[in-house]
Design an enzyme around this catalytic site. Sequence first.
Site, PDB file in Angstrom:
ATOM      1  N   ARG A  36       0.993  -1.285  -0.055  1.00  0.00           N
ATOM      2  CA  ARG A  36       0.068   0.010   0.092  1.00  0.00           C
ATOM      3  C   ARG A  36       0.912   1.106  -0.097  1.00  0.00           C
ATOM      4  NH1 ARG A  36       2.571   1.967   3.209  1.00  0.00           N
ATOM      5  NH2 ARG A  36       2.494   1.854   5.551  1.00  0.00           N
ATOM      6  N   GLU A  42      -0.680  10.069   8.711  1.00  0.00           N
ATOM      7  CA  GLU A  42       0.463   9.137   9.025  1.00  0.00           C
ATOM      8  C   GLU A  42       0.664   9.391  10.697  1.00  0.00           C
ATOM      9  OE1 GLU A  42       1.574   6.732   7.180  1.00  0.00           O
ATOM     10  OE2 GLU A  42       2.160   8.391   5.709  1.00  0.00           O
ATOM     11  N   HIS A  43       0.849   7.968  11.111  1.00  0.00           N
ATOM     12  CA  HIS A  43       1.028   8.041  12.502  1.00  0.00           C
ATOM     13  C   HIS A  43      -0.184   8.376  13.267  1.00  0.00           C
ATOM     14  CE1 HIS A  43       5.266   6.351  12.694  1.00  0.00           C
ATOM     15  NE2 HIS A  43       5.335   7.215  11.640  1.00  0.00           N
ATOM     16  N   ASP A  45      -3.168   5.991  12.943  1.00  0.00           N
ATOM     17  CA  ASP A  45      -3.926   4.793  13.172  1.00  0.00           C
ATOM     18  C   ASP A  45      -3.843   4.400  14.634  1.00  0.00           C
ATOM     19  OD1 ASP A  45      -1.293   3.883  12.808  1.00  0.00           O
ATOM     20  OD2 ASP A  45      -1.805   2.210  11.383  1.00  0.00           O
ATOM     21  N   GLY A 135       8.887   0.840   3.135  1.00  0.00           N
ATOM     22  CA  GLY A 135       7.575   1.474   3.687  1.00  0.00           C
ATOM     23  C   GLY A 135       6.315   1.384   2.896  1.00  0.00           C
ATOM     24  N   SER A 137       4.570  -1.590   2.862  1.00  0.00           N
ATOM     25  CA  SER A 137       4.008  -2.727   3.852  1.00  0.00           C
ATOM     26  C   SER A 137       4.188  -4.122   3.018  1.00  0.00           C
ATOM     27  CB  SER A 137       2.417  -2.476   3.739  1.00  0.00           C
ATOM     28  OG  SER A 137       2.188  -1.282   4.574  1.00  0.00           O
ATOM     29  N   ASP A 183      -2.040  -0.769   7.597  1.00  0.00           N
ATOM     30  CA  ASP A 183      -1.514  -1.604   6.410  1.00  0.00           C
ATOM     31  C   ASP A 183      -2.371  -3.019   6.182  1.00  0.00           C
ATOM     32  OD1 ASP A 183       0.245   0.533   6.967  1.00  0.00           O
ATOM     33  OD2 ASP A 183       1.871  -0.946   7.729  1.00  0.00           O
ATOM     34  N   TYR A 233       9.594   3.714  16.437  1.00  0.00           N
ATOM     35  CA  TYR A 233       8.042   3.632  16.256  1.00  0.00           C
ATOM     36  C   TYR A 233       7.316   3.393  17.662  1.00  0.00           C
ATOM     37  CZ  TYR A 233       3.555   2.106  14.203  1.00  0.00           C
ATOM     38  OH  TYR A 233       2.321   2.173  13.828  1.00  0.00           O
TER      39      TYR A 233
HETATM   40  C1  GLA Z   1       3.587   1.762   9.775  1.00  0.00           C
HETATM   41  C2  GLA Z   1       2.401   0.991  10.497  1.00  0.00           C
HETATM   42  C3  GLA Z   1       1.095   1.550  10.328  1.00  0.00           C
HETATM   43  C4  GLA Z   1       1.081   3.270  10.609  1.00  0.00           C
HETATM   44  C5  GLA Z   1       2.128   3.841   9.833  1.00  0.00           C
HETATM   45  C6  GLA Z   1       2.468   5.275  10.093  1.00  0.00           C
HETATM   46  O1  GLA Z   1       3.169   1.496   8.240  1.00  0.00           O
HETATM   47  O2  GLA Z   1       2.527  -0.374  10.379  1.00  0.00           O
HETATM   48  O3  GLA Z   1       0.201   1.032  11.288  1.00  0.00           O
HETATM   49  O4  GLA Z   1       1.262   3.348  12.103  1.00  0.00           O
HETATM   50  O5  GLA Z   1       3.428   3.152  10.188  1.00  0.00           O
HETATM   51  O6  GLA Z   1       1.229   5.861   9.705  1.00  0.00           O
END
Ligand code: GLA
Length: 394
Positions: A36, A42-43, A45, A135, A137, A183, A233
């Site tokens: 994806r 971003e950050h 979820d 990045g 997924s 993701d 993270y």
């Molecule tokens: C990674 C995590 C997601 C999300 C993003 C940041 O991809 O797997 O769950 O938190 O970072 O948006």
Amino acid sequence: MSDQTISLQQLGDETAKQFQLRYGRAPRWIAAAPGRVNIIGEHTDYNDGFVFPMAIERYTVIAADRPAGASQQITWHCARTNQSASFPLSKPVPKGEPKHWTNYIRGVFAGFQQRGVDTGPLDALMLSTVPLGGGLSSSAALEVATATLIETVTGHKLDPVEKALLCQKAEHDYAGMPCGIMDQFISALGRKDHLLLLDCRSRKTELVPMNDPAVEVLIVNTNVKHELTGGGYAQRRKQCEEAARILGVPSLRDADAAMLENARAKMDATVFRRARHVIGEIERTPAAARAIQTGDWPTAGRLMYASHAALRDDYEVSCAELDAAVEIAQEIGDAGGVIGSRMTGGGFGGCTVSLVKTASVADISRKIGEAYRKRTGIEATLFVSRPGAGATIL
Ligand code: GLA
């Protein structure tokens, strides 16, 4: 510089062919799930906020059959890296060495076991066009493809939301990465020609059409590998929880800019900036979704740049190479056909996502590739993708 996207059908055929070569017979089941790219959100979820991803036309495909002999285990071959591994079907499925690629797979088998679903032994082979550690997924694609394979092997079909949650838990428990839900959700629920606006609190989803032929999604892989199990993270997650606690709310979804400002003195300066990004991003995400839906490209672009600036300055998950790729796109700007650009995914390397005018995409790709090489000494990989479909059986 750019690399070719092969179709899902071609990738499926190639996977079947490689299975045949390796195991000496045709596979009985083939399942696939996409990577994806996140347009914005971003950050957010794991803060009960909004995200706005799309599935890309890059997939992990797994072909499988029952073992020919008396094997009682799962045997897995990764054709991209030419690595093989196997694990027993004991209960629960044992964890592999830390950071071992089979942990994503093992965790998904364990999730089905917990639901009383046993697969029996399997021989499997996988092939993937999702870049690793970029990045985009690759891990969610692997988890969701594995879950989809198990569904077809056992006939036990899960509701897609439950499937995404099972895969997220696999990543938490077996891969040690405390990820949010974005993701796995988009990999399971993506729809061709649509972006997915997901409310991570209610899990309500809205498909937003993205089929304007005049606009393309350009992905630039900085080829700086990202490492999300490294601690940065998890630390961000903790800082967000701390900010919510100080603000006296269940999550940052329940806070706004004024509340945060009022609590500034009670908070560590870093925690304050982390929360400022999240609160702003939760506001920007549905706004960007509306802008894209109505073709208000200037607003969509402005929100993407604002997202990047907050991720860079307040959330501190960008890096010099991501910043360079975004700056170059921004310099090409509206006049050159760039609508907006930002880092995408967890950060610390990986990819940027840009919305660009179709008529200029070749020109923009060339310019970004050249300028990026000049500034960083690194060769970027660039490709465009339409929003693709979620997990499927082939
Ligand atoms: C990674 C995590 C997601 C999300 C993003 C940041 O991809 O797997 O769950 O938190 O970072 O948006």
